[in-house]
Design a protein around this motif. Structure first.
Motif, PDB file in Angstrom:
ATOM      1  N   LEU A  80     -12.953  -0.270  -8.798  1.00 41.36           N
ATOM      2  CA  LEU A  80     -13.569  -0.535  -7.485  1.00 41.36           C
ATOM      3  C   LEU A  80     -15.022  -0.057  -7.456  1.00 41.36           C
ATOM      4  O   LEU A  80     -15.858  -0.667  -6.807  1.00 41.36           O
ATOM      5  CB  LEU A  80     -12.775   0.162  -6.381  1.00 41.36           C
ATOM      6  N   ASN A  81     -15.294   1.025  -8.128  1.00 46.59           N
ATOM      7  CA  ASN A  81     -16.660   1.531  -8.164  1.00 46.59           C
ATOM      8  C   ASN A  81     -16.931   2.133  -9.533  1.00 46.59           C
ATOM      9  O   ASN A  81     -16.493   3.239  -9.855  1.00 46.59           O
ATOM     10  CB  ASN A  81     -16.854   2.603  -7.075  1.00 46.59           C
TER      11      ASN A  81
ATOM     12  N   HIS B  94     -12.218  10.504  -4.457  1.00 52.58           N
ATOM     13  CA  HIS B  94     -13.439  10.375  -3.657  1.00 52.58           C
ATOM     14  C   HIS B  94     -14.013  11.738  -3.295  1.00 52.58           C
ATOM     15  O   HIS B  94     -15.229  11.918  -3.286  1.00 52.58           O
ATOM     16  CB  HIS B  94     -13.137   9.564  -2.391  1.00 52.58           C
ATOM     17  N   ARG B  95     -13.136  12.673  -3.030  1.00 51.93           N
ATOM     18  CA  ARG B  95     -13.657  13.995  -2.663  1.00 51.93           C
ATOM     19  C   ARG B  95     -14.392  14.642  -3.841  1.00 51.93           C
ATOM     20  O   ARG B  95     -15.435  15.257  -3.668  1.00 51.93           O
ATOM     21  CB  ARG B  95     -12.505  14.886  -2.197  1.00 51.93           C
TER      22      ARG B  95
ATOM     23  N   ILE C 146     -17.824   5.747 -10.270  1.00 55.72           N
ATOM     24  CA  ILE C 146     -16.847   6.842 -10.407  1.00 55.72           C
ATOM     25  C   ILE C 146     -16.693   7.223 -11.877  1.00 55.72           C
ATOM     26  O   ILE C 146     -16.729   8.403 -12.250  1.00 55.72           O
ATOM     27  CB  ILE C 146     -15.507   6.414  -9.787  1.00 55.72           C
TER      28      ILE C 146
ATOM     29  N   PHE D 220     -15.739  12.928  -6.211  1.00 56.16           N
ATOM     30  CA  PHE D 220     -16.933  12.087  -6.422  1.00 56.16           C
ATOM     31  C   PHE D 220     -18.078  12.507  -5.488  1.00 56.16           C
ATOM     32  O   PHE D 220     -19.229  12.580  -5.895  1.00 56.16           O
ATOM     33  CB  PHE D 220     -16.549  10.627  -6.161  1.00 56.16           C
ATOM     34  N   PHE D 221     -17.728  12.755  -4.237  1.00 59.30           N
ATOM     35  CA  PHE D 221     -18.770  13.106  -3.269  1.00 59.30           C
ATOM     36  C   PHE D 221     -19.041  14.620  -3.218  1.00 59.30           C
ATOM     37  O   PHE D 221     -19.746  15.085  -2.330  1.00 59.30           O
ATOM     38  CB  PHE D 221     -18.368  12.620  -1.869  1.00 59.30           C
TER      39      PHE D 221
ATOM     40  N   GLN E 285     -17.011  17.086  -2.574  1.00 57.85           N
ATOM     41  CA  GLN E 285     -16.287  17.855  -1.573  1.00 57.85           C
ATOM     42  C   GLN E 285     -15.167  18.699  -2.210  1.00 57.85           C
ATOM     43  O   GLN E 285     -14.530  19.477  -1.514  1.00 57.85           O
ATOM     44  CB  GLN E 285     -15.703  16.903  -0.516  1.00 57.85           C
TER      45      GLN E 285
ATOM     46  N   VAL F 160      -6.424   8.584  -4.373  1.00 56.55           N
ATOM     47  CA  VAL F 160      -7.777   8.045  -4.263  1.00 56.55           C
ATOM     48  C   VAL F 160      -8.624   8.941  -3.371  1.00 56.55           C
ATOM     49  O   VAL F 160      -9.843   9.062  -3.573  1.00 56.55           O
ATOM     50  CB  VAL F 160      -7.710   6.588  -3.735  1.00 56.55           C
ATOM     51  N   GLN F 161      -7.981   9.593  -2.430  1.00 50.38           N
ATOM     52  CA  GLN F 161      -8.728  10.526  -1.589  1.00 50.38           C
ATOM     53  C   GLN F 161      -9.254  11.690  -2.432  1.00 50.38           C
ATOM     54  O   GLN F 161     -10.402  12.123  -2.276  1.00 50.38           O
ATOM     55  CB  GLN F 161      -7.810  11.049  -0.474  1.00 50.38           C
TER      56      GLN F 161
ATOM     57  N   HIS G  23       0.832  -1.201   0.000  1.00 51.48           N
ATOM     58  CA  HIS G  23       0.000   0.000   0.000  1.00 51.48           C
ATOM     59  C   HIS G  23       0.867   1.251   0.000  1.00 51.48           C
ATOM     60  O   HIS G  23       0.477   2.299  -0.556  1.00 51.48           O
ATOM     61  CB  HIS G  23      -0.893   0.005   1.239  1.00 51.48           C
TER      62      HIS G  23
END
Lengths: 303, 530
Positions: free
Chosen positions: A212-213, A189-190, A216, A192-193, A195, A185-186, A6
């Protein structure tokens, strides 16, 4: 090793992989008379304890080298200048570093050949992503918006700044609210949502996140894209022993044909190794030169 | 030389061994299986508790780690964190987070996605309390589901559901069953040799003692068992050996005794042989002696009877003699008076002749009675009874004794008439003596003879007071008498019984009457000719 896997994000993951694969592939070659030294630029490896990374890389280098009676050493560098010095003094056989740091430190004539890791079905490079429903269609539309990029990412910084200078002749700090995230990835996601309005992320991470999704991919759009063979390289200098070059090249290309090489590839979620030359690194030099031109021109104009 | 019985070398296929072996094995196997069946539910509960603990811990950890993100609606962090948790913990299949406000998230190790409202309704966002347990999907796939409300300082943020795969749980359960099977198999493998040796250890001494006992039963008293143990079986073995020793000793003594007995029997047999050789002669001598004694007794009895008869003759002759004396006195008186005529002479002479004839007949009767005849013949009972009565007629008249004879003329008997008359005379004489002793006012003797079936029964009854019942069983013994010394010989009834029962094949019995005695004679009857 999962934590280690990771930790090796983006360019950093390729650094460890390249070195290990060289050792794994060379295990089938003739025993080296002198230890093979791999020079890692440590800041390129993110989100992990440097001590753990050193121990892990050294352990794996030895573990892989031992069955083949090959002595290997993973040498860590926090400063590209020191790495450059050792490489130019032939104390490091292979320089493993993110592409932008590599191009910033070495001139094209100082490097010869090397490798990079690839995944099937995934391009490497950078992508500026926005929500489809945001109405943002051009780079200029980012004015006053909330934009994210990876922290300590020299490539992303230079790319974004180059774009800002190229499109608006002004630094990014004046164009939009720039914030940094520790991982791509953060940022994804931000956005995406909702933010954040936009984020500069690697194409590989975007592709993985979409896997993964799938939502997206459906919800986000790539506003700007810059492709490259890889974001990190393992390159030999022109001062390196030519015998070693062939040995390393041959070993790297045979990595996917050995059991241990396949294990290492799987560990770093990499499908295969590709040979890299100066031409593969050249886009980064071009970008860097453009960046220098734009920023120096700006500075000169200010004078 | 005592032969010691030793353990048989080969496995004894006796029934007790099989029973003990079978019982031991079955019991142990049953206990193993029972233990397994009891322990598996407990282990299953323990595993479920572990699952619950794991689920609760993971869920609390996620909520705690994401609390800030949840409160700030930082869904990106929630997704990343859960992805990281799922990648690190392969036991988690999925995490479903349903906030009261906002989109629901479903995160799996291979991805995540936002759920639309319809999908999100599979889990209420205002879940009140935790729930957990194993659920089965449509395909039969089992998972452990833990649902918990997400609360922050009393604020109900939403609900989280974590699904765990039960592969580890199933593997543990399978492992337990495999272990049970393995342990059962192992137990079975252990039972076989252990049970074999245990059963052998337990039953071999018994089988050995049984085999030795069979030898003893077949007569081999040298069979012993050689079992050296400090338990009851060892004690039994010692006791058995002692018992066999005692039996052998007893047999030895018995054999000695038998030998002595055989010797004695041989001696006695020899003595008996000698005795048998002289026994016939002695028997003949004894019989002759007895017969001589009987003859003496009979003779004595006859003499006694003769004495009685002489008295009777005296009584018989007294009246005719007196009458004859009167005839002679009358003749002498008529002669002196000159009245003796020819006619009176002849009349008196005729009367005298009659008297003399009567006396002569009396003598004949006595003589006939005492005629020593031994020839058996058939005679008339009535005649014999009347003859006897006639003999004693004078005596009875002298004592005013009434003699009644009730006998049919056709009754016949077989025997020596003199002996039978002697019996009747004896009974009448005894009756007379009893009557005289009892001083009976109306003395009476009653003879009643009749035919009863094929026999003739003669009852002689008197009213002479009877015989004391105490001595009734002794009256037939020789020389037993109740009369004063000099008046009785004590052989009358003895002889009568001998005559009736030995010579005439009849029976003589006495019974008491209210005032006298009854003698009953039962004799075989003789059918009259024609």
């Amino acid at each position: 090793m999962i934590a280690f896997g990771h930790a090796l994000r983006r360019a950093g993951s390729w650094l460890g992989l390249l070195g290990l694969l060289v050792l794994a592939g060379q295990a089938r070659a003739e025993p080296a008379m002198t230890p093979l030294i791999l020079g890692f630029y440590l800041p390129g490896i993110r989100d992990a304890n440097p001590t753990d990374i050193r121990a892990s890389l050294q352990l794996w280098v030895e573990e892989i080298a031992k069955p083949y009676r090959l002595q290997g050493e993973a040498r860590m560098y926090d400063d590209m200048r020191v790495l450059y010095r050792d490489a130019m003094q032939n104390r490091v056989d292979l320089v493993i570093a993110p592409a932008m740091e590599l191009t910033e430190t070495f001139r094209p004539e100082e490097l010869t050949q090397g490798f990079s890791a690839r995944r099937r079905g995934s391009d490497e490079g950078l992508a500026l992503i926005v929500q489809k429903s945001s109405g943002l269609s051009q780079f200029r539309d980012l004015r006053g918006k909330h934009v994210l990029r990876l922290s300590n990412d020299r490539l992303g910084q230079i790319f974004l700044e180059t774009q800002c200078q190229r499109e608006t002749a002004s630094p990014c700090s004046k164009l939009f609210n720039l914030a940094e995230e520790k991982r791509d990835v953060q940022s994804i996601h931000r956005v995406f949502f909702g933010q954040a309005d936009a984020a500069l992320v690697s194409l590989g991470t975007l592709h993985a996140a979409s896997e993964l999704n799938p939502q997206i991919g459906a919800r986000l759009r790539v506003l700007l894209e810059w492709k490259a063979q890889s974001l990190a390289f393992g390159m030999m200098t022109v001062r390196s022993d030519p015998a070693y070059r062939d040995l390393l090249l041959r070993s790297a290309m045979q990595a996917s044909q050995t059991v241990r090489g396949v294990q290492i590839l799987e560990l770093f979620k990499t499908d295969y190794m590709v040979r890299a030359g100066i031409s593969d690194v050249q886009p980064f030099w071009n970008l860097y030169h453009e960046y220098q031109d734009l920023t120096h021109r700006k500075a000169a104009s200010r004078k | 030389m005592s032969r010691r019985w030793r353990f048989p070398r080969i496995f004894p296929a006796n029934r007790i061994f099989l029973r003990v072996f079978g019982t031991f094995g079955s019991l142990l196997l049953a206990m193993t299986v029972l233990y397994g069946l009891l322990i598996i539910p407990l282990q299953r509960d323990s595993l479920l508790k572990v699952l619950y603990s794991q689920a609760a811990t993971v869920s609390r950890s996620i909520i705690q780690a994401c609390s800030e993100a949840m409160l700030s609606d930082d869904y990106g962090f929630i997704v990343e964190h859960n992805l990281q948790v799922l990648q690190n913990d392969k036991g988690i299949e999925s995490v479903l987070i349903v906030p009261r406000q906002g989109d629901a998230l479903r995160i799996t190790p291979t991805g995540w996605r936002m759920l639309d409202r319809l999908e999100a309704h599979i889990l209420p966002s205002d879940f009140k309390s935790e729930s957990f347990g194993i659920i089965h999907a449509d395909g039969g796939h089992a998972r452990y589901r833990y649902v918990t409300p997400i609360r922050f300082s009393g604020l109900n943020w939403g609900t989280m559901r974590v699904d765990f795969n039960t592969s580890e749980y199933d593997a543990n359960i399978d492992s337990m069953y495999h272990q049970l099977f393995f342990i059962s198999g192992l137990s079975l493998m252990a039972i076989l040799p252990i049970g074999y040796f245990f059963a052998l250890w337990l039953t071999r001494p018994i089988a050995t003692i049984s085999a030795a006992a069979s030898l003893v039963a077949d007569g081999d008293l040298k069979a012993h068992v050689n079992i050296r143990r400090d338990d009851e079986i060892g004690l039994l073995s010692n006791s058995f050996n002692q018992m066999v020793d005692a039996l052998a000793q007893n047999r030895y003594q018995l054999e000695n005794i038998n030998q002595e007995l055989e010797t004695k029997v041989a001696e006695r047999t020899q003595a008996l042989d000698v005795l048998n050789q002289t026994l016939d002669q002695r028997v003949r001598n004894e019989i002759a002696k007895r017969q001589a004694q009987e003859q003496i007794l009979i003779h004595q009895s006859r003499l006694a009877a003769m004495g009685e008869m002489i008295g009777a003759i005296a009584h018989q002759w007294r009246q005719p003699l007196n009458a004859l004396s009167l005839v002679l006195q009358n003749m002498q008186l008529q002669y002196r008076m000159g009245q003796l005529s020819e006619e009176s002479m002849q009349r008196l002479q005729g009367k005298a002749d009659q008297l003399i004839l009567h006396m002569s007949r009396t003598i004949d009767e006595f003589r006939n009675f005492f005629k020593p005849s031994k020839i058996k013949e058939t005679f008339a009972l009535a005649q014999a009874l009347h003859s006897a009565g006639n003999i004693l007629e004078g005596v009875f008249k002298n004592h005013n004794i009434e003699l009644s004879i009730d006998c049919a003329d056709d009754l016949l008997l077989t025997g020596v008439p003199g002996e039978f008359s002697q019996v009747i005379l004896n009974l009448l004489s005894n009756a007379k003596d009893s009557i005289l002793t009892a001083k009976q006012a109306q003395p009476r003797i009653y003879i009643h003879a009749r035919k009863v079936a094929l026999q003739v029964q003669i009852d002689v009854e008197d009213n002479g007071g009877g015989i004391d019942p105490v001595i009734l069983h002794k009256i037939y013994e020789p020389y037993f008498t109740t009369k004063e010394e000099g008046w009785g010989t004590g052989i009358g009834l003895y002889m009568s019984k001998m005559i009736i029962e030995n010579n005439m094949y009849g029976r003589l019995e006495a019974s008491a009457l209210p005032r006298g005695t009854r003698f009953t004679i039962l004799l075989p009857g003789v059918m009259p000719e024609g």
